[in-house]
Design a protein around this motif. Structure first.
Motif, PDB file in Angstrom:
ATOM      1  N   ALA A 114       0.763  -1.394  -0.025  1.00 46.28           N
ATOM      2  CA  ALA A 114      -0.187   0.115  -0.002  1.00 46.28           C
ATOM      3  C   ALA A 114       0.635   1.286  -0.168  1.00 46.28           C
ATOM      4  O   ALA A 114       0.357   2.074  -0.429  1.00 46.28           O
ATOM      5  CB  ALA A 114      -0.876  -0.009   1.019  1.00 46.28           C
ATOM      6  N   LEU A 115       2.217   1.225   0.345  1.00 47.61           N
ATOM      7  CA  LEU A 115       2.947   2.338   0.389  1.00 47.61           C
ATOM      8  C   LEU A 115       3.213   2.906  -1.021  1.00 47.61           C
ATOM      9  O   LEU A 115       3.302   4.234  -1.282  1.00 47.61           O
ATOM     10  CB  LEU A 115       4.356   2.019   1.171  1.00 47.61           C
ATOM     11  CG  LEU A 115       4.495   1.619   2.504  1.00 47.61           C
ATOM     12  CD1 LEU A 115       5.801   1.211   2.787  1.00 47.61           C
ATOM     13  CD2 LEU A 115       4.270   2.868   3.271  1.00 47.61           C
ATOM     14  N   GLY A 116       2.881   1.985  -2.052  1.00 52.78           N
ATOM     15  CA  GLY A 116       3.147   2.306  -3.497  1.00 52.78           C
ATOM     16  C   GLY A 116       2.265   3.319  -3.723  1.00 52.78           C
ATOM     17  O   GLY A 116       2.453   4.014  -4.716  1.00 52.78           O
ATOM     18  N   ASP A 117       0.933   3.433  -3.282  1.00 51.61           N
ATOM     19  CA  ASP A 117      -0.257   4.307  -3.489  1.00 51.61           C
ATOM     20  C   ASP A 117       0.217   5.762  -3.206  1.00 51.61           C
ATOM     21  O   ASP A 117      -0.681   6.598  -3.304  1.00 51.61           O
ATOM     22  CB  ASP A 117      -1.313   3.897  -2.665  1.00 51.61           C
ATOM     23  CG  ASP A 117      -2.016   2.773  -3.362  1.00 51.61           C
ATOM     24  OD1 ASP A 117      -1.586   2.369  -4.671  1.00 51.61           O
ATOM     25  OD2 ASP A 117      -3.053   2.325  -2.909  1.00 51.61           O
ATOM     26  N   MET A 118       1.410   6.061  -2.068  1.00 50.16           N
ATOM     27  CA  MET A 118       1.424   7.282  -1.582  1.00 50.16           C
ATOM     28  C   MET A 118       1.565   8.161  -2.696  1.00 50.16           C
ATOM     29  O   MET A 118       2.231   8.102  -3.740  1.00 50.16           O
ATOM     30  CB  MET A 118       2.245   7.170  -0.661  1.00 50.16           C
ATOM     31  CG  MET A 118       2.161   6.524   0.614  1.00 50.16           C
ATOM     32  SD  MET A 118       3.419   6.811   2.084  1.00 50.16           S
ATOM     33  CE  MET A 118       4.931   6.258   1.230  1.00 50.16           C
ATOM     34  N   PHE A 125       4.582   6.639  -5.058  1.00 47.37           N
ATOM     35  CA  PHE A 125       5.868   6.349  -4.389  1.00 47.37           C
ATOM     36  C   PHE A 125       6.196   4.950  -5.350  1.00 47.37           C
ATOM     37  O   PHE A 125       7.590   4.909  -5.399  1.00 47.37           O
ATOM     38  CB  PHE A 125       5.721   5.930  -2.827  1.00 47.37           C
ATOM     39  CG  PHE A 125       7.098   5.765  -2.336  1.00 47.37           C
ATOM     40  CD1 PHE A 125       7.963   6.892  -1.986  1.00 47.37           C
ATOM     41  CD2 PHE A 125       7.324   4.330  -1.655  1.00 47.37           C
ATOM     42  CE1 PHE A 125       9.099   6.408  -1.298  1.00 47.37           C
ATOM     43  CE2 PHE A 125       8.394   4.198  -1.456  1.00 47.37           C
ATOM     44  CZ  PHE A 125       9.519   5.224  -1.089  1.00 47.37           C
ATOM     45  N   GLY A 126       5.301   4.036  -5.393  1.00 48.15           N
ATOM     46  CA  GLY A 126       5.954   2.810  -6.021  1.00 48.15           C
ATOM     47  C   GLY A 126       5.526   2.861  -7.699  1.00 48.15           C
ATOM     48  O   GLY A 126       4.451   3.469  -7.883  1.00 48.15           O
ATOM     49  N   PRO A 127       6.599   2.001  -8.552  1.00 44.95           N
ATOM     50  CA  PRO A 127       5.842   2.040  -9.677  1.00 44.95           C
ATOM     51  C   PRO A 127       4.451   1.075 -10.075  1.00 44.95           C
ATOM     52  O   PRO A 127       4.423   0.267  -9.024  1.00 44.95           O
ATOM     53  CB  PRO A 127       7.337   1.419 -10.599  1.00 44.95           C
ATOM     54  CG  PRO A 127       7.985   0.606  -9.352  1.00 44.95           C
ATOM     55  CD  PRO A 127       7.617   1.388  -7.876  1.00 44.95           C
ATOM     56  N   GLY A 128       4.127   1.345 -10.999  1.00 45.91           N
ATOM     57  CA  GLY A 128       3.012   0.262 -11.498  1.00 45.91           C
ATOM     58  C   GLY A 128       1.716   0.579 -10.816  1.00 45.91           C
ATOM     59  O   GLY A 128       0.764  -0.101 -11.041  1.00 45.91           O
ATOM     60  N   VAL A 129       1.533   1.641 -10.103  1.00 38.46           N
ATOM     61  CA  VAL A 129       0.354   2.130  -9.443  1.00 38.46           C
ATOM     62  C   VAL A 129      -0.304   3.024 -10.423  1.00 38.46           C
ATOM     63  O   VAL A 129       0.039   4.188 -10.865  1.00 38.46           O
ATOM     64  CB  VAL A 129       0.381   2.866  -8.301  1.00 38.46           C
ATOM     65  CG1 VAL A 129      -0.728   3.270  -7.729  1.00 38.46           C
ATOM     66  CG2 VAL A 129       1.147   2.066  -7.350  1.00 38.46           C
ATOM     67  N   THR A 130      -1.560   2.455 -10.990  1.00 37.15           N
ATOM     68  CA  THR A 130      -2.278   3.356 -12.116  1.00 37.15           C
ATOM     69  C   THR A 130      -3.254   4.131 -11.550  1.00 37.15           C
ATOM     70  O   THR A 130      -3.825   3.540 -10.363  1.00 37.15           O
ATOM     71  CB  THR A 130      -2.528   2.359 -13.217  1.00 37.15           C
ATOM     72  OG1 THR A 130      -3.612   1.157 -12.690  1.00 37.15           O
ATOM     73  CG2 THR A 130      -1.544   1.654 -13.975  1.00 37.15           C
TER      74      THR A 130
END
Length: 165
Positions: free
Chosen positions: A60-64, A124-129
């Motif tokens: 979920a950190l990738g969503d930031m 923050f993270g790659p691949g979050v569309t």
């Protein structure tokens, strides 16, 4: 005082969801050219529109949400006479990195120099569309400014700006 606001809607898609500058894919993010005639205080706001979609198994950190402000500048020579990568050039020209927040909105009020700047909205993270709104607000009595999206994202914007300086 009156305020001028320019707003753009965009999306991180599979090819353009590069994540923060901690990832090599960072240069795939969307980029916007902000032109300021004079130094100005601007409020930059990044807002998630709808829900995000991250790759299965990612944290979920990738969503930031966060964003970068990059000053158009000549590429400095790399140590040892090698040519610096575009990602390296862009990181060195970075004026501001927002905190990455686990929220649907991230904004900052910044004193920005005159000239051409790149705004880079990202997760923050790659691949979050997902979709987003990027807005820049400045006092109408202040300097004129414009904001336009670069076709080809951050990598193309960086190459074009470095070549034209």
């Amino acid at each position: 005082p009156a305020v001028q606001t320019i707003n753009h809607f965009g999306a991180w898609e599979a090819a353009t969801a590069g994540g923060s500058n901690l990832h090599n894919s960072w240069v795939n993010n969307p980029a916007y050219l902000l032109r300021l005639q004079d130094a100005s205080t601007c409020r930059i706001s990044l807002t998630r529109v709808g829900r995000s979609s991250r790759a299965a198994g990612s944290q979920a950190l990738g969503d930031m949400l966060g964003f970068y402000v990059i000053k158009a500048a000549r590429a400095p020579p790399a140590p040892g006479g090698r040519r610096m990568t575009m990602a390296g050039v862009l990181k060195q020209a970075q004026l501001f990195e927002s905190a990455f927040l686990p929220a649907n909105n991230n904004e900052a009020e910044l004193q920005l120099p005159a000239g051409m700047l790149l705004l880079v909205p990202c997760t923050f993270g790659p691949g979050v569309t997902g979709r987003y709104s990027l807005s820049v607000m400045a006092g109408a009595t202040g300097p004129e400014f414009s904001l336009e999206q670069f076709v080809g994202g951050l990598a193309a914007a960086g190459e074009q700006l470095v070549q034209h300086l």
